[in-house]
Design a protein around this motif. Structure first.
Motif, PDB file in Angstrom:
ATOM      1  N   UNK A   6       0.696  -1.337   0.077  1.00  0.00           N
ATOM      2  CA  UNK A   6       0.007   0.007   0.115  1.00  0.00           C
ATOM      3  C   UNK A   6       0.971   1.364   0.102  1.00  0.00           C
ATOM      4  N   UNK A   7       0.691   2.059  -1.033  1.00  0.00           N
ATOM      5  CA  UNK A   7       1.797   3.267  -1.131  1.00  0.00           C
ATOM      6  C   UNK A   7       1.666   4.109  -0.042  1.00  0.00           C
ATOM      7  N   UNK A   8       0.114   4.303   0.527  1.00  0.00           N
ATOM      8  CA  UNK A   8       0.084   5.363   1.473  1.00  0.00           C
ATOM      9  C   UNK A   8       0.842   4.819   3.070  1.00  0.00           C
ATOM     10  N   UNK A  46       4.303   5.562   2.226  1.00  0.00           N
ATOM     11  CA  UNK A  46       4.570   7.029   2.493  1.00  0.00           C
ATOM     12  C   UNK A  46       4.505   7.399   3.941  1.00  0.00           C
ATOM     13  N   UNK A  55       3.983  14.702   2.880  1.00  0.00           N
ATOM     14  CA  UNK A  55       2.938  13.514   2.613  1.00  0.00           C
ATOM     15  C   UNK A  55       1.691  14.091   2.649  1.00  0.00           C
TER      16      UNK A  55
END
Lengths: 913, 412
Positions: A319-321, A324, A601
């Motif tokens: 999951x990129x979130x 990040x 972010x």
């Protein structure tokens, strides 16, 4: 013919009637008529849907609801159906019900009174035995934005917060921000609920309650203290979205509670440098030493370390979130040396330089960002590669991107002295580009570059002077004029000629160009008044009557400065100094500068402006607040650990069996007293017996013990959990501890523990494995392997460990016992041992022998116990009836006669001792 | 958090809206339409648009736009959006329109008050069963519904991605290793930049609660990996094996990245010559494609796409193999070659006609290559074995390798 005529006649007639009728009405009445008509239309508009909703058939209702929801989805107004829809809120069909919920949530705000009709249904739903229904009732109830029901919502949230089902508790956490936005006055009560839910030990609730915390009371950092370690340890098993929220919250928390790991390092090193230079002055040195002593050396709080360590594996999330979130956490919290793991700032992206090369198909904003990265990465070593890459970009069809590329070249040239000439030459070549925008941008950048060392580049300035005939872009023209004016001494012959040309075209120029013409004229007047006096006068006269007041103003101001008159004061003497002062070269700055102060972010960081709801990341505190606030009372945590995966120690053991936290054991905070840790992990209660698997001597220093932890083995409920403790008594590390070659009776299964990679000297590691003994006391044989040796070992369970407790009521117990009579019942008489004086001792002895639970019983002469076998789930019922004079009778009812017989033997022995 | 969601088709038709908090008028989309007009290409619309009261965040997928606004955490929201796209799979505007109620129900389940509630597609599929022809027939006859009545078991367990009580008559586990080459080749054909993006897609249909271990012959190749939440990180870190309890059905097990430092084999070379003449408003184009490092495999599905400069009006070409098509509106030339025959290299040659009077284009257009190689992972990654623990049956296992071109661009 006649027919059609007559028809037409009718229409005409009708029209005439209507017309006269309308005319007959007064204007106001006309209005009313229209109202009535539209009202009639309004009433009958969705008649068919209403009919369907009123029918008895679920399929018709469903069809109607589907059509209505489709209307909502397309943004059409369906609010007039409210009364018809709301009637179906109690419908039995779950899909109809769900769609009604969707409708209600959408329109309740507009039809508050009618919405109240549905509330009682939800209140009933909150008490439903099905957790999904309880949860969805709460979801909908809390989504109805009607202020009158705030007290009902509050009550429902409070109840749901202590619901048995974690899913319902999660829903309660979700409901908190909804109620808060509806009625902020409930804040205090809601904080109480948040506090309660924060203490929840399940991963399901953790993310949602932190989200509620962030929405309602992000400033109440004190609520987090007690839960900090738990959240850190749970993190890896929380669902992804929860992880993001928790990581962001913990970032803020850490910034308020821990010291800046970088600051002290910096100071330390500077102090050392100071030492080295001042060797001779002893006194100074002493003074320094004392200050150093006063200053404690920086030691990272173990809790700070815990956070960094537990978030690190999440960098591998899909999951990129999440990735990040972890990256920003490391960026804001980690010591500089460790930030590298997210990709090494300042030179850290360098190995990945080529990943930022731009494709012609990238969207423009991506191109610009990649360009920014490439520019920042440029250094002496890689500049030639980067410049070659930039050259291809300049040919792009995307003109905005070309302009940005030219600026990037300019920035590289200012930052890296070695390539300045190369860049400049490249840019000069661009001046002959066909595209005017490219030329203009190059001129602007060249102007800035030339300012750094104008002496060497008079030929470039000459070249640019020639360009003035062709370039039409105002900004570029202005830049060239400024350059010529500024360095007119380097191009003494050309400059006056340029002014002559410009004087000619002055009236047709853009404003910025006009200003620069005046500027050029003034500078020339001061340096070369002989040739340019008249021209300057002419230009100033033109400017005097310009339409733009800025230009008129500037002309008047400059005339006063440069042309000496009686009135002009002292300033005139300094005119030359004013105009031809040495100007500092401009710094070519990144357009992405200045956004560091926003949290990485965040939306604000992206927009470079404070977005609504943005929470400032606090600065590190000067001195750390009391770290003991995070200590959790041991008693509290121990009880919890047993049931769910939580608390540092408990998590260590249980996570091994579950998903991915594997062997978090080693990662536990070192602060905890060791003895305590041991006691909890190895023998959860005093009654559990340890067995030896491998003696220290046969194992050549590796001692292995095991016990039946009596915990359910979560990967496979049909297995008995066996907790194994390895102690490394050798002088070297033991590596790759794992199981090999299990030899089992048919049907038996083993679930191995995850391999232990490394076990340092003198340390103990505990793991859990599962064995399905198939309800027999046959031993499980296998080899225990280290990186050097293999040991044959076997685990044989006592019959009492082959069962797990079940909870029966007295009635159920009797009912089940009635089914297990005859062959399945074993009766024995016995004499109780001397110490078995009361019920309490009997219960203790029986439960120590077999993993059974007590069944409530009305008589004090009888003790009953129930359990079922782990593998096949057969009931095991035990009754001990005491008689006067130390006699007793033991009854065991079990379908598996072998188990029954063996169990009787074991219990008899335990009780008669 | 997420406030509302609007789906907009390529034609600018707003065909679905969903609000998780109070309703926001759809007129807010005007800000978006305005930005879109300015951007020309839909790709170039700024991802975040500020309006006086909201932030509009948009993504562009499958030729349609998803788009919404919210308050916080950009990355977070964008990811939620992509996850939604995941669930729907390759869906078009029409499929959404046909199943608008199901989509709406899904959105309702996925987010609560704008915060993600359940995004694991296994759970969603249990809550709301995806429509099939058979089921919709059965539903019409029996009146049963698509909505699950009980809480999905996964929701409560520590392994939310797997439902309990899975049963199959034949147990199978298939893994597809799919690698995409991202590369930029310069004019002379040398790779300026090349890297490999790989994924391992799995289709696991196994009964019960199997615990799988997948190991590679050469795990050291992989330096940057990300996993499905089911994978145990620690085992990967210590032993370089992938140990997991799989979700049921199709899922992406892991994705990896083999960086530019390693040498990446480039399977194709392109000889090209595109030139525009100063006079006569015309140009020439000559492209030949040939195999380079293919490890003895055949190149398939070869397609060359050229984004021509705006002034190119039409193309008069001849291809020795395959078909070409030039779209004068989008200015895209597509040459579909198909299978590459190494004996007779395909060639596309001919003239381009330009808008008369316009200056000749500055830049030559770059070529985008698409290709496919079956039975080969270009990085050399090989699966060693798959072990099943915890269940007695012997499953049928299979591994497939495919290499494709990702963002493969040749500069001219």
């Amino acid at each position: 013919m006649s027919l059609s005529y007559s028809c037409n006649g009718h229409i005409c007639e009708n029209l005439l009637v209507m017309d006269s009728f309308v005319r007959f009405l007064k204007e106001r009445e006309q209005e009313q008529l229209i109202k009535i008509l539209s009202f009639l239309f309004y009433i009958f508009r969705h008649d068919d849907l209403k009919e369907m909703l009123d029918s008895n058939k679920d399929s018709l209702k469903l069809e109607a609801m589907k059509r209505i929801v489709a209307m909502i989805a397309r943004g059409k107004n369906a609010s007039d159906l409210f009364p018809a829809v709301v009637k179906n809120v109690a419908c039995k069909n779950i899909e109809v019900k769900k769609l009604v919920y969707v409708y209600l949530v959408r329109y309740a705000e507009e039809q508050q009174d009618l919405a109240l009709l549905s509330i009682s249904t939800f209140q009933r739903g909150l008490k439903d035995p099905n957790q999904l229904i309880r949860a969805s009732a709460l979801r909908v109830l809390s989504s109805i934005r009607v202020t009158i029901i705030v007290p009902i919502m509050m009550l429902a949230i409070k109840e749901a917060a202590s619901d048995m089902s974690p899913y319902v508790r999660k829903t309660a956490a979700h409901a908190i921000p909804k109620l808060h936005s509806l009625d902020p006055e409930q804040k205090d009560q809601l904080i109480e609920v948040i506090e309660k839910l924060l203490a929840d030990k399940t991963t399901l609730v953790a993310g949602s309650v932190v989200m509620a915390f962030e929405e309602v009371c992000p400033d109440r950092i004190d609520l987090i203290h007690k839960n900090y370690r738990k959240l850190c340890n749970l993190l890896i098993d929380v669902e992804e979205w929860g992880q993001v929220v928790i990581i962001n919250m913990l970032t803020r928390y850490a910034r308020t509670q821990f010291l800046n790991p970088n600051e002290s390092l910096l100071e330390e090193s500077s102090e050392k440098a100071f030492y080295a230079s001042d060797d001779e002055e002893d006194e100074d040195k002493k003074a320094e030493v004392t200050t150093l002593e006063k200053r404690k050396p920086y030691v990272m709080d173990p809790d700070h370390r815990l956070l960094l360590r537990n978030t690190k594996p999440l960098l591998q999330s899909r999951n990129a979130a999440v990735v990040m979130a972890v990256a920003q956490l490391y960026f804001h919290l980690a010591p500089k040396a460790e930030v590298g793991i997210i990709a090494k700032a300042l030179g850290m992206f360098e190995p990945y330089l080529k990943s930022f090369y731009i494709r012609s198909t990238d969207p423009t904003q991506i191109k610009i960002l990649k360009l920014e990265v490439l520019t920042n990465l440029a250094n002496e070593a890689n500049i030639s590669t980067i410049l070659r890459e930039f050259q291809t970009y300049i040919k792009s069809m995307d003109k905005d991107f070309v302009a940005a590329s030219i600026q990037a070249i300019g920035r590289c040239a200012t930052n890296i002295g070695e390539v300045r000439d190369t860049c400049l030459n490249g840019l000069v070549q661009l001046l002959s580009n066909r595209d005017e925008l490219v030329v203009a941008e190059s001129v602007v950048v060249i102007k800035k570059l030339l300012q750094m060392q104008p002496e060497q580049h008079s030929d470039i300035i000459k070249h640019m002077a020639k360009l003035i005939d062709n370039i039409q872009v105002p900004m570029a023209r202005a830049s060239i004029l400024w350059l010529i004016g500024e360095y007119c001494e380097h191009v003494p012959k050309i400059a006056p000629d340029v002014l002559r040309k410009m004087a000619k075209s002055f009236t047709n120029e853009e404003d910025i160009v006009k200003l620069q013409i005046i500027n050029l004229a003034a500078k020339l007047y001061l340096t070369n008044s002989k040739q340019t006096k008249l021209l300057t006068q002419y230009v100033l006269n033109l400017a005097k009557y310009d339409q733009n007041y800025d230009i008129r103003d500037r002309a008047r101001f400059i005339r006063q400065l440069i042309v000496p008159t009686d009135k002009s004061g002292a300033l005139n003497k300094y005119a030359k100094k004013l105009f031809l002062a040495l100007k500092p070269a401009p710094v070519l700055e990144s357009p992405f500068k200045d956004r560091d102060h926003f949290q990485l972010g965040s939306l604000s960081h992206l927009l470079n402006a404070k977005a609504a709801g943005y929470q400032e990341l606090p600065d590190w505190p000067e001195s750390a607040p009391d770290p003991s606030v995070r200590n959790v009372e041991v008693k509290d945590s121990v009880c919890a650990e047993r049931t769910v995966l939580t608390g540092p120690e408990g998590a260590g053991v249980l996570l091994l069996q579950t998903t991915r936290g594997s062997s978090n054991m080693q990662d536990l905070p070192k602060k905890r007293p060791k003895a305590l840790t041991k006691k909890h992990t190895i023998a959860p209660s005093g009654s559990i017996k340890m067995y030896e698997l491998l003696h220290r001597i046969t194992g050549e220093g590796l001692a292995v013990e095991y016990c039946f932890s009596r915990q359910p083995f979560s990967p496979d409920p049909n297995m008995v959990a066996v907790q194994i403790q390895f102690t490394n008594n050798t002088n070297s590390e033991t590596k790759n501890l794992h199981i090999e070659d299990p030899r089992l009776q048919s049907g038996m299964r083993i679930r191995e523990f995850a391999e232990i990679g490394l076990q340092p000297t003198g340390e103990s590691v505990t793991v859990v494995m599962g064995i399905d003994f198939c309800d027999s006391t046959q031993a499980a044989n296998f080899q225990l392997c280290t990186h050097t040796r293999k040991f044959f070992v076997s685990i044989q369970p006592p019959v009492g460990e082959l069962m797990t407790p079940t909870f029966l009521t007295e009635n159920n117990f009797k009912k089940e016992q009635g089914k297990l009579m005859g062959m399945n019942e074993i009766l024995e008489k016995l004499t109780l041992g001397e110490k078995c004086v009361n019920e309490h001792v009997i219960v203790e002895r029986v439960t120590a022998t077999a993993n059974l639970s007590r069944v409530p019983c009305g008589s004090d002469k009888e003790c009953r116990f129930a359990g079922k076998t782990v593998s096949s789930g057969c009931l095991v019922l035990v009754t001990v009836t005491t008689k006067e004079g130390g006699g007793a009778q033991l009854t065991v009812n079990c379908e598996k006669m072998v188990i029954g017989t063996m169990l009787v033997k074991d219990i008899l022995q335990a009780l008669s001792q | 958090m997420i406030h509302s969601l609007f789906l907009i088709s390529n034609a600018g038709d707003l065909f679905l809206e969903k609000h998780w908090k109070s309703v926001i008028s759809r007129s807010v989309c005007d800000y978006f339409f305005e930005a879109r007009e300015k951007a020309v290409e839909p790709d170039n619309v700024p991802p975040v648009i500020r309006t006086p009261h909201h932030y509009l965040i948009n993504i562009y997928q499958f030729k349609k736009l998803m788009f919404l606004f919210s308050k916080l955490g950009v990355c977070f929201i964008v990811d939620v959006l992509y996850r939604m796209c995941d669930y729907f799979g390759e869906c078009s505007e029409t499929t959404i329109k046909d199943n608008v109620v199901i989509v709406y129900e899904l959105l309702e389940e996925m987010l609560d008050n704008g915060f993600p509630l359940a995004t694991e597609s296994n759970i969603l599929k249990e809550l709301i069963r995806p429509p099939t022809i058979l089921r919709s027939m059965v539903n019409t006859i029996t009146g049963s519904s698509n909505v699950g009545e009980t809480l999905p078991t996964g929701q409560l367990s520590t392994i939310p991605w797997r439902r309990a009580g899975v049963k199959y008559t034949s147990n199978e586990a298939y893994f597809d290793v799919v690698e995409e080459i991202d590369a930029i080749l310069d004019k002379s054909g040398t790779a300026v930049f090349a890297e490999i993006q790989g994924v391992i897609d799995a289709c696991v249909k196994l009964s019960g609660m199997p615990d799988l271990t997948l190991s590679f012959m050469n795990p050291r190749l992989l330096d940057d990996v990300s996993f499905h939440p089911c994978v145990r990180y620690k085992r990967w870190e210590s032993e370089r094996v992938i140990s997991f309890i799989p979700p049921d059905g199709n899922f992406q097990l892991m994705s990896y990245h083999i960086s530019a430092q390693n040498l990446v084999a480039i399977p194709v070379y392109v000889k090209q010559n595109i030139s525009f003449f100063e006079t006569g408003s015309s140009g020439r184009l000559d492209i030949t494609v040939g195999p380079k490092q293919t490890m003895g495999k055949t190149l398939e599905c070869l397609v060359v796409t050229v984004h021509m400069p705006k002034v190119v009006l039409s193309a008069n070409l001849s291809a020795t193999q395959g078909t070409y098509n030039y779209d004068p509106v989008t200015k895209i030339l597509v040459w579909d070659i198909g299978k590459l025959n190494p004996q007779k290299l395909p060639n596309l040659k001919g003239s381009l006609s330009l808008q008369s009077g316009a200056p000749k284009p500055e830049e030559n257009p770059s070529l985008n290559i698409d290709l496919k190689i079956q039975q080969l992972a270009i990085s050399g990654l090989k699966v060693n074995r798959l072990d099943v623990y915890g269940e007695k049956y012997k499953p049928f296992k299979g591994v497939k390798y495919v290499t494709k071109a990702g963002k493969f661009q040749v500069r001219t």
